[in-house]
Write a protein that holds these residues in place. Structure first.
Motif, PDB file in Angstrom:
ATOM      1  N   ALA A  98      59.219  35.436  57.592  1.00  0.00           N
ATOM      2  CA  ALA A  98      58.236  36.175  56.981  1.00  0.00           C
ATOM      3  C   ALA A  98      57.996  37.687  57.249  1.00  0.00           C
ATOM      4  N   HIS A  99      58.263  37.994  58.539  1.00  0.00           N
ATOM      5  CA  HIS A  99      58.047  39.334  59.109  1.00  0.00           C
ATOM      6  C   HIS A  99      59.402  40.005  59.403  1.00  0.00           C
ATOM      7  N   SER A 100      60.575  39.335  58.643  1.00  0.00           N
ATOM      8  CA  SER A 100      61.910  40.015  58.851  1.00  0.00           C
ATOM      9  C   SER A 100      61.848  41.247  57.847  1.00  0.00           C
ATOM     10  N   HIS A 101      63.115  41.838  57.920  1.00  0.00           N
ATOM     11  CA  HIS A 101      63.395  42.940  57.022  1.00  0.00           C
ATOM     12  C   HIS A 101      63.652  42.668  55.653  1.00  0.00           C
ATOM     13  N   LEU A 102      63.965  41.186  55.287  1.00  0.00           N
ATOM     14  CA  LEU A 102      64.090  40.653  53.811  1.00  0.00           C
ATOM     15  C   LEU A 102      62.851  41.151  53.001  1.00  0.00           C
ATOM     16  N   LEU A 103      61.759  40.808  53.744  1.00  0.00           N
ATOM     17  CA  LEU A 103      60.592  41.029  52.713  1.00  0.00           C
ATOM     18  C   LEU A 103      60.132  42.654  52.767  1.00  0.00           C
ATOM     19  N   ARG A 104      60.042  43.232  54.188  1.00  0.00           N
ATOM     20  CA  ARG A 104      59.686  44.453  54.030  1.00  0.00           C
ATOM     21  C   ARG A 104      60.388  45.456  53.386  1.00  0.00           C
ATOM     22  N   GLN A 152      53.252  37.314  54.037  1.00  0.00           N
ATOM     23  CA  GLN A 152      52.829  38.578  54.607  1.00  0.00           C
ATOM     24  C   GLN A 152      51.884  38.365  55.787  1.00  0.00           C
ATOM     25  N   GLU A 153      50.953  37.067  55.272  1.00  0.00           N
ATOM     26  CA  GLU A 153      49.937  36.845  56.322  1.00  0.00           C
ATOM     27  C   GLU A 153      50.235  35.663  57.254  1.00  0.00           C
ATOM     28  N   ALA A 154      51.590  35.287  57.106  1.00  0.00           N
ATOM     29  CA  ALA A 154      51.959  34.546  58.201  1.00  0.00           C
ATOM     30  C   ALA A 154      51.996  34.973  59.756  1.00  0.00           C
TER      31      ALA A 154
END
Length: 479
Positions: free
Chosen positions: A401-407, A393-395
Motif C-alpha cells: 500500500a505504501h510502495s511507489h506503485l501507488l504514490r 493509503q490509510e493502511a
C-alpha cells in the motif's frame, strides 16, 4: 628380338617407342615415325606456340606405357603429369583402375599430397561452404517468416551493402525452395497463429478472452469490463509508453487467480506454462525477510531474462500485499516509462498484482447497495476505485500500500472483485460438474451451495470463501 615398350598419351593420341622420356627435339621423330600426323597435336596440346610459327618441344615429356607392341587406336589411356609448366618424372606402367580425371577449373592431377591434392581439397571445401551458405540462407528465411527473427539484421546488411557499392542484385531462392518454405511455415504457424503476431508463443485472442470471461466469471461485471478494455487497448496501441499494470483486489475465492489464468491462456499458446509468463507467489518464492537482498537480485534477473526473450511478457504477483518493500522497488524500473526511442514498440509488458487488500471496503459497498434494494450491477468502477485507493493509503503497516506503485501512480487500473452471492456459487458448481463431464441437477447445485459459509451473520448474503472450494465439494456427490 624383344620389342621395346610402347607409350601412349590419351590426351593427344601420340604413341612412342622406347623409354617414354623425350628431353630434346632430336628424340621427337620416334613419335613422328609411329604417327607422323600427331607431332603438331603433341606440341600444340602441351606446348602452344607463343607468337605463331612452328611449335617446339621445350620441356621433357612423360608418358605412361601401354602393353608391349604397336599401339592401336583406343588401346589404354595415360595421364600426362604436370608440375607448373615443366613436365617431369619417370614413367611407370599403369596398374589398377583408371585414375579419375580432374574437375573443371582444376590443374592436372599430381601426387596425392602434391598441388593436385591441395587443389581438390580446396575445391571440396569451397563446394561445402556454398552448401552451408545456402542452408543458412534457407534457415534465416524460415526464421524470419515464422518467428520474425533476424529480418532487421538482414535488411540492415543489405542497406549497408547498397550504401557502399550501390544497388546490387538481391539473393534469391529457387521457386520450389520458396514453395516448400511457405508450406513449412504455414504448417508450423497453424499450431500457434504465429503469422499474426510474429511469435508463435503469443496468440492475443482478445475475442476469446472476452467470451470466456462473460461465460465463466460470475458476479464480476466490473472485472470483466476493466480487464478486457485495458488489455485490448494496451495490445492495440502502436507505441505503448510503459507497461500495463493492473491491481486485482477482493476477498479470497472471488476470481482473481481465475482471471489471471484466463488472461495467460488467451494471450499465450501455452498459458501459464509459456516462457513469456512468470508467476511469483510471495510466501512461496520470497518467504524469508532475512534474504531480501538475494531475492531482489534473483527477481530482477528473472524479469530481465523474460523481457529479453519475449517481446510481450506477462508477470503475475500473487499475494502482493505480502511482498517486501525492497522487492517492490526492484520491480519499479520495469514498469516505468521506456528510456530509449523505439523500445516501446518492441517490448510490451503486463503486470498483474493480486491482493486481498480492500476486500472489506468492496464488501461494504456491495452490502450497502443490497440493503438499498439496488442491483450490484449498478456499482460503478469510479465509486469503488476511489474507496479502494483511500483504504490503501490509510493502511498502517503494509509495504504494498505504501510502495511507489501507488504514490507514483504506476498502477493503471485498480480492479475490484465483488463478493459472491448464493446464485454465483451455484453457477460455479455447475461449471465444476461440466468441466468433469458429470451430470447434475438443480437440487445437487443447491446442496453444494448450502455447504458454503455465508456472511454477514444476519443476512448470510456473501460466500466467505467465494467459489474457491466448490470443485472439491462436488466430490461428495459422485456416485
Amino acid at each position: 628380338m624383344a620389342q621395346p615398350p610402347w607409350w601412349h598419351c590419351g590426351h593427344c593420341g601420340v604413341s612412342i617407342a622406347g623409354s617414354g622420356r623425350h628431353d630434346t627435339e632430336q628424340q621427337l621423330p620416334v613419335a613422328a615415325q609411329a604417327q607422323p600426323n600427331r607431332r603438331a597435336a603433341l606440341q600444340t596440346h602441351y606446348f602452344p606456340p607463343s607468337g605463331g610459327g612452328v611449335p617446339e618441344l621445350r620441356a621433357p615429356l612423360q608418358l605412361l606405357p601401354l602393353a608391349a607392341g604397336p599401339a592401336g587406336p583406343g588401346r589404354g589411356r595415360s595421364l600426362c603429369r604436370a608440375r607448373g609448366s615443366v613436365l617431369s618424372g619417370r614413367a611407370r606402367p599403369r596398374k589398377g583402375p583408371r585414375p579419375r580425371g580432374p574437375w573443371a577449373g582444376e590443374p592436372a592431377p599430381g601426387p596425392e599430397r602434391g598441388p593436385w591434392g591441395t587443389a581438390r581439397y580446396e575445391a571440396v571445401k569451397k563446394h561445402l561452404g556454398a552448401v552451408g551458405a545456402l542452408s543458412k540462407q534457407y534457415w534465416q528465411y524460415l526464421a524470419c517468416k515464422v518467428w520474425q527473427e533476424g529480418c532487421e539484421e538482414e535488411e540492415e546488411k543489405q542497406r549497408r551493402r547498397e550504401g557502399e557499392a550501390g544497388p546490387v542484385p538481391g539473393w534469391g531462392f529457387p521457386l520450389i525452395g520458396r514453395d516448400y518454405l511457405e508450406i513449412l511455415s504455414g504448417w508450423y504457424c497453424s499450431f500457434g497463429q504465429c503469422c499474426e503476431t510474429g511469435d508463435c508463443r503469443i496468440t492475443n485472442n482478445i475475442t476469446g478472452l472476452e467470451a470466456d470471461l462473460s461465460g465463466q466469471l460470475h458476479g464480476q461485471h466490473l472485472a470483466k469490463e476493466v480487464v478486457v478494455r485495458a488489455v485490448r487497448g494496451f495490445l492495440q496501441s502502436p507505441q505503448p509508453q510503459r507497461a500495463l499494470v493492473l491491481s486485482f483486489h477482493g476477498w479470497s475465492g472471488t476470481g482473481k487467480n481465475f482471471v489471471a489464468r484466463m488472461v495467460a491462456s488467451h494471450l499465450y499458446r501455452d498459458g501459464l506454462k509459456s516462457d513469456c509468463v512468470r508467476v511469483f507467489v510471495s510466501l512461496l518464492h520470497f518467504p524469508h525477510h532475512n534474504y531480501v537482498d538475494s531475492y531482489k537480485a534473483q527477481l530482477q534477473r528473472q524479469i530481465s531474462e523474460t523481457l529479453q526473450h519475449c517481446r510481450q511478457a506477462l508477470l503475475i504477483f500473487d499475494e502482493a500485499e505480502k511482498l517486501h518493500s525492497s522487492l517492490l522497488d526492484a520491480i519499479r524500473p520495469f514498469m516505468a516509462q521506456h528510456d530509449s526511442e523505439g523500445q516501446q514498440d518492441q517490448q510490451r509488458t503486463i503486470f498483474l498484482f493480486l491482493s486481498n487488500l480492500g476486500g472489506n471496503t468492496i464488501n461494504e459497498v456491495a452490502l450497502d447497495f443490497w440493503r438499498a434494494g439496488r442491483a450490484r450491477e449498478e456499482i460503478s468502477l469510479e465509486l469503488l476505485e476511489q474507496r479502494l485507493r483511500l483504504e490503501l493509503q490509510e493502511a498502517a503497516e503494509n509495504s504494498y500500500a505504501h510502495s511507489h506503485l501507488l504514490r507514483e501512480n504506476l498502477i493503471d487500473f485498480v480492479v475490484p472483485f465483488l463478493p459472491l452471492e448464493y446464485q454465483h456459487v451455484k453457477l460455479c458448481a455447475r461449471d465444476a460438474f461440466l468441466a468433469r463431464g458429470l451430470p447434475y441437477t438443480e437440487a445437487t447445485l443447491d446442496e453444494v451451495a448450502q455447504m458454503m459459509v455465508f456472511v454477514p451473520k444476519e443476512e448470510k448474503l456473501f460466500s466467505a470463501q467465494g467459489c474457491k472450494s466448490v470443485p472439491q465439494r462436488i466430490n461428495y456427490f459422485l456416485p
